[in-house]
Design an enzyme around this catalytic site. Structure first.
Site, PDB file in Angstrom:
ATOM      1  N   GLU A 275      10.777   1.950 -28.160  1.00  0.00           N
ATOM      2  CA  GLU A 275      10.722   3.107 -27.271  1.00  0.00           C
ATOM      3  C   GLU A 275      12.021   3.340 -26.515  1.00  0.00           C
ATOM      4  O   GLU A 275      12.049   4.046 -25.510  1.00  0.00           O
ATOM      5  CB  GLU A 275       9.572   2.943 -26.280  1.00  0.00           C
ATOM      6  CG  GLU A 275       8.213   2.909 -26.951  1.00  0.00           C
ATOM      7  CD  GLU A 275       7.081   2.981 -25.954  1.00  0.00           C
ATOM      8  OE1 GLU A 275       7.337   2.876 -24.740  1.00  0.00           O
ATOM      9  OE2 GLU A 275       5.931   3.154 -26.381  1.00  0.00           O
ATOM     10  N   ASP A 276      13.097   2.758 -26.994  1.00  0.00           N
ATOM     11  CA  ASP A 276      14.380   2.914 -26.323  1.00  0.00           C
ATOM     12  C   ASP A 276      14.898   4.340 -26.498  1.00  0.00           C
ATOM     13  O   ASP A 276      14.857   4.896 -27.601  1.00  0.00           O
ATOM     14  CB  ASP A 276      15.393   1.931 -26.911  1.00  0.00           C
ATOM     15  CG  ASP A 276      16.595   1.712 -26.010  1.00  0.00           C
ATOM     16  OD1 ASP A 276      16.917   2.623 -25.221  1.00  0.00           O
ATOM     17  OD2 ASP A 276      17.211   0.641 -26.092  1.00  0.00           O
ATOM     18  N   ASP A 277      15.381   4.927 -25.413  1.00  0.00           N
ATOM     19  CA  ASP A 277      15.946   6.271 -25.478  1.00  0.00           C
ATOM     20  C   ASP A 277      17.443   6.236 -25.767  1.00  0.00           C
ATOM     21  O   ASP A 277      17.993   7.175 -26.361  1.00  0.00           O
ATOM     22  CB  ASP A 277      15.708   7.011 -24.154  1.00  0.00           C
ATOM     23  CG  ASP A 277      14.237   7.134 -23.826  1.00  0.00           C
ATOM     24  OD1 ASP A 277      13.471   7.529 -24.724  1.00  0.00           O
ATOM     25  OD2 ASP A 277      13.848   6.818 -22.686  1.00  0.00           O
TER      26      ASP A 277
END
Length: 327
Positions: A275-277
């Site tokens: 879920e890293d942006d």
């Protein structure tokens, strides 16, 4: 054989270091630390060296962040690796604009220069021209990618966590905005380091905090928790020299090894937060399957790290990947 006086936490002075642009600095200080015991082949070459490349805000002692993976009581203790962690070029504990006093006259450097800085330290202190592996996290992954692309015969494996092979898109926008904030200040070219420059760093770290956690983590925080983590993070910016920071950021703006990824010969493990942006699986990991010959890609949920500092997720993954390199 490596003398005991060269092991542990040390500072070494290189006689000189030449940048890619041809500029040369002399009496260059380098900070490093080691963990573990070297193992040698019949010719006296170290065969178990693993180089740790730290994050954007780290230094050589950041290897302690991986205490569950590195050290005599870690999940990989029986692999008997000899770890070397070196503070990168441009950081105040090593050679940087602030520590040399050169400020904005410091030679412009690239990620490749940072790699060569570490390669020179390894050659000068330990007589190493090859290592077993390289472990890079965040911007440290930029060094690992660059090392494996530019010098593909110098390592047998690389492990890269939450990183990318180029600065583009969202990352480029963030770095470009930071550069604009810095150069828009007349105080940047002053001979005296003013309070105004410290305030600029406070603002920059406030901006950087927006990409420190994933959207889900931020969403699950209460406002009080957001403020608590933000205050801690932003306070670090007050002690960061603006000249050191700008040169680091400049190196990021020009970073791109995408066209050289096919050069990589080392067995490669990529670990990325699902879920890293800032470093996303879609754009920074999955497409590597078509660009690197021998690559494994694993996604993980970083939610546990925020509260528990739990690296157990990686122990099994690392043990399986590294089994053939066990000493």
């Amino acid at each position: 054989m490596i003398e005991d006086s060269k092991l542990g936490y040390r500072k070494h002075v290189l006689y000189e270091f030449e940048f890619e642009n041809g500029q040369v600095l002399r009496d260059v200080e380098v900070e490093y630390t080691t963990r573990g015991t070297p193992i040698y082949d019949g010719d006296g070459n170290v065969t178990n060296a693993v180089i740790y490349c730290h994050r954007f805000n780290g230094n050589c002692l950041s290897i302690e962040d991986l205490h569950q993976l590195v050290g005599p009581k870690s999940g990989l203790a029986d692999f008997n690796f000899f770890y070397v962690s070196i503070t990168s070029l441009g950081f105040p504990q090593s050679c940087s604009p602030s520590t040399t006093g050169l400020k904005f006259d410091f030679p412009k450097y690239s990620i490749k220069d940072r790699v060569n800085f570490k390669r020179k330290l390894l050659a000068d202190v330990f007589g190493m021209t090859k290592v077993l592996g390289i472990l890079g996290v965040g911007v440290g992954g930029y060094e690992a990618y660059t090392w494996a692309c530019e010098y593909p015969d110098e390592m047998e494996f690389i492990i890269i966590g939450s990183s990318s092979f180029k600065t583009n898109g969202y990352r480029y926008i963030i770095s470009k905005a930071i550069d604009s904030i810095i150069v828009s200040s007349d105080a940047y070219l002053d001979t005296v380091y003013s309070e105004h420059l410290s305030k600029i760093m406070f603002s920059i770290y406030s901006l950087m905090y927006s990409q420190y956690f994933s959207k889900r983590v931020f969403q699950n925080f209460s406002l009080e928790e957001i403020d608590l983590f933000m205050d801690t993070f932003v306070d670090e910016g007050l002690s960061v020299d603006i000249y050191d920071f700008k040169y680091r950021n400049d190196a990021l703006l020009e970073y791109d090894v995408e066209d050289k990824l096919s050069n990589i010969k080392a067995k490669t493990l990529i670990a990325v937060n699902s879920e890293d942006d800032y470093y996303s699986p879609e754009f920074d990991a999955y497409l590597l399957k078509d660009k690197i010959g021998n690559v494994e890609i694993h996604t993980f949920d970083a939610q546990e790290f925020v509260f528990n500092d739990d690296y157990s997720t990686f122990i099994g993954m690392f043990r399986e990947f590294l089994e053939e390199f066990k000493k």
